[in-house]
Design an enzyme around this catalytic site. Structure first.
Site, PDB file in Angstrom:
ATOM      1  N   HIS A  32      -2.268  -5.679   1.490  1.00  0.00           N
ATOM      2  CA  HIS A  32      -3.543  -6.369   1.294  1.00  0.00           C
ATOM      3  C   HIS A  32      -3.241  -7.756   0.753  1.00  0.00           C
ATOM      4  CE1 HIS A  32      -7.557  -7.374  -0.162  1.00  0.00           C
ATOM      5  NE2 HIS A  32      -6.933  -7.864  -1.227  1.00  0.00           N
ATOM      6  N   THR A  87      -5.339  -7.415  10.657  1.00  0.00           N
ATOM      7  CA  THR A  87      -5.670  -6.163   9.955  1.00  0.00           C
ATOM      8  C   THR A  87      -5.274  -4.943  10.780  1.00  0.00           C
ATOM      9  OG1 THR A  87      -7.535  -7.269   8.896  1.00  0.00           O
ATOM     10  CG2 THR A  87      -7.562  -4.866   8.880  1.00  0.00           C
ATOM     11  N   TYR A 114     -12.387  -2.296  -3.929  1.00  0.00           N
ATOM     12  CA  TYR A 114     -12.922  -2.431  -2.570  1.00  0.00           C
ATOM     13  C   TYR A 114     -14.454  -2.341  -2.534  1.00  0.00           C
ATOM     14  CZ  TYR A 114      -8.338  -2.276  -0.258  1.00  0.00           C
ATOM     15  OH  TYR A 114      -7.068  -2.562   0.195  1.00  0.00           O
ATOM     16  N   PHE A 171     -15.600   3.504   6.576  1.00  0.00           N
ATOM     17  CA  PHE A 171     -14.230   3.875   6.201  1.00  0.00           C
ATOM     18  C   PHE A 171     -13.986   3.796   4.691  1.00  0.00           C
ATOM     19  CE2 PHE A 171     -14.265  -0.626   7.513  1.00  0.00           C
ATOM     20  CZ  PHE A 171     -13.751  -1.253   6.386  1.00  0.00           C
ATOM     21  N   ASN A 175      -2.247   0.015   6.722  1.00  0.00           N
ATOM     22  CA  ASN A 175      -1.768  -1.249   7.288  1.00  0.00           C
ATOM     23  C   ASN A 175      -0.878  -2.028   6.315  1.00  0.00           C
ATOM     24  OD1 ASN A 175      -3.769  -2.080   5.578  1.00  0.00           O
ATOM     25  ND2 ASN A 175      -4.798  -3.417   7.045  1.00  0.00           N
ATOM     26  N   LYS A 221       0.812  -1.209   0.000  1.00  0.00           N
ATOM     27  CA  LYS A 221       0.000   0.000   0.000  1.00  0.00           C
ATOM     28  C   LYS A 221       0.860   1.280   0.000  1.00  0.00           C
ATOM     29  CE  LYS A 221      -3.938  -2.283   2.180  1.00  0.00           C
ATOM     30  NZ  LYS A 221      -5.010  -2.171   3.194  1.00  0.00           N
ATOM     31  N   GLU A 281      -9.365 -10.626  -8.092  1.00  0.00           N
ATOM     32  CA  GLU A 281      -8.442  -9.515  -7.831  1.00  0.00           C
ATOM     33  C   GLU A 281      -7.248  -9.557  -8.793  1.00  0.00           C
ATOM     34  OE1 GLU A 281      -9.608  -9.089  -3.098  1.00  0.00           O
ATOM     35  OE2 GLU A 281      -7.612  -9.803  -3.614  1.00  0.00           O
TER      36      GLU A 281
HETATM   37  P1  CMP Z   1      -7.439  -4.754   3.452  1.00  0.00           P
HETATM   38  O1  CMP Z   1      -6.968  -6.135   3.770  1.00  0.00           O
HETATM   39  O2  CMP Z   1      -6.833  -4.075   2.288  1.00  0.00           O
HETATM   40  O3  CMP Z   1      -9.026  -4.804   3.243  1.00  0.00           O
HETATM   41  C1  CMP Z   1      -9.878  -3.745   3.564  1.00  0.00           C
HETATM   42  C2  CMP Z   1      -9.158  -2.620   4.224  1.00  0.00           C
HETATM   43  O4  CMP Z   1      -9.973  -1.707   4.881  1.00  0.00           O
HETATM   44  C3  CMP Z   1      -8.263  -3.160   5.309  1.00  0.00           C
HETATM   45  O5  CMP Z   1      -7.186  -3.839   4.740  1.00  0.00           O
HETATM   46  C4  CMP Z   1      -7.927  -1.908   6.075  1.00  0.00           C
HETATM   47  O6  CMP Z   1      -6.850  -1.188   5.514  1.00  0.00           O
HETATM   48  C5  CMP Z   1      -9.193  -1.093   5.887  1.00  0.00           C
HETATM   49  N1  CMP Z   1      -9.962  -1.042   7.119  1.00  0.00           N
HETATM   50  C6  CMP Z   1     -10.577  -2.051   7.728  1.00  0.00           C
HETATM   51  N2  CMP Z   1     -11.198  -1.608   8.832  1.00  0.00           N
HETATM   52  C7  CMP Z   1     -10.962  -0.285   8.902  1.00  0.00           C
HETATM   53  C8  CMP Z   1     -11.341   0.713   9.804  1.00  0.00           C
HETATM   54  N3  CMP Z   1     -12.099   0.436  10.869  1.00  0.00           N
HETATM   55  N4  CMP Z   1     -10.928   1.965   9.567  1.00  0.00           N
HETATM   56  C9  CMP Z   1     -10.174   2.233   8.466  1.00  0.00           C
HETATM   57  N5  CMP Z   1      -9.783   1.311   7.570  1.00  0.00           N
HETATM   58  C10 CMP Z   1     -10.170   0.068   7.793  1.00  0.00           C
END
Ligand code: CMP
Length: 140
Positions: free
Chosen positions: A117, A93, A51, A59, A114, A11, A128
């Site tokens: 993905h 996550t 997404y 979010f 984070n 990311k 994907e």
């Molecule tokens: P990812 O595995 O890319 O899939 C969905 C993404 O949404 C997740 O990683 C996080 O980066 C993001 N995400 C999930 N929960 C939250 C949250 N509560 N607030 C902000 N981002 C979130």
């Protein structure tokens, strides 16, 4: 065991902090082969499509803005049980809950930023991968 493919994104928080190689080292140390990889700058539309499953979540706007704000690295990873293996090396996550030694424990900034993905199932991995790679860009 079956050879499996999963889709990965490094990311913007990774590319912005020059951590692409450090994260790739973790991926390779876990036995995952990077069989396709490219650096792209996602459009907001691409992020929203990718997404879409989260479109009703509070979010969603923040997530899609962040994913399209700076370059990312998209990848196809291959290994025995690649999906579970990558999810294990990614860590939880929320980096606060991630196990020691995982990518998110070492590098992630927050739940939103984070670092990585990874696909959650074979069906989603196939969808994907097809969103970002043509068949002839994947060299196993
Ligand atoms: P990812 O595995 O890319 O899939 C969905 C993404 O949404 C997740 O990683 C996080 O980066 C993001 N995400 C999930 N929960 C939250 C949250 N509560 N607030 C902000 N981002 C979130």
């Amino acid at each position: 065991m079956t050879t499996q493919r999963t889709f990965s994104i490094l990311k913007p928080d990774v590319t912005q902090r020059n951590l692409t190689g450090a994260v790739n080292a973790k991926i390779e140390a876990a036995g995952l082969r990077i069989i396709a990889q490219k650096r792209i700058h996602m459009s907001l539309k691409q992020a929203e499509t990718f997404y879409a499953v989260h479109s009703a979540r509070p979010f969603f706007g923040e997530l899609t803005q962040m994913m399209s704000a700076a370059p990312v690295v998209v990848q196809v990873l291959e290994a025995d049980n690649a999906i579970a293996r990558y999810r294990e090396v990614m860590g939880a996550t929320n980096p606060a809950n991630a196990a020691p030694g995982t990518i998110r424990k070492e590098f992630a900034v927050s739940m939103g930023e984070n670092s990585v993905h990874g696909s959650d199932a074979e069906e989603t991995a196939a969808i994907e991968i097809a969103q970002f790679f043509a068949g002839n860009e994947i060299v196993g």
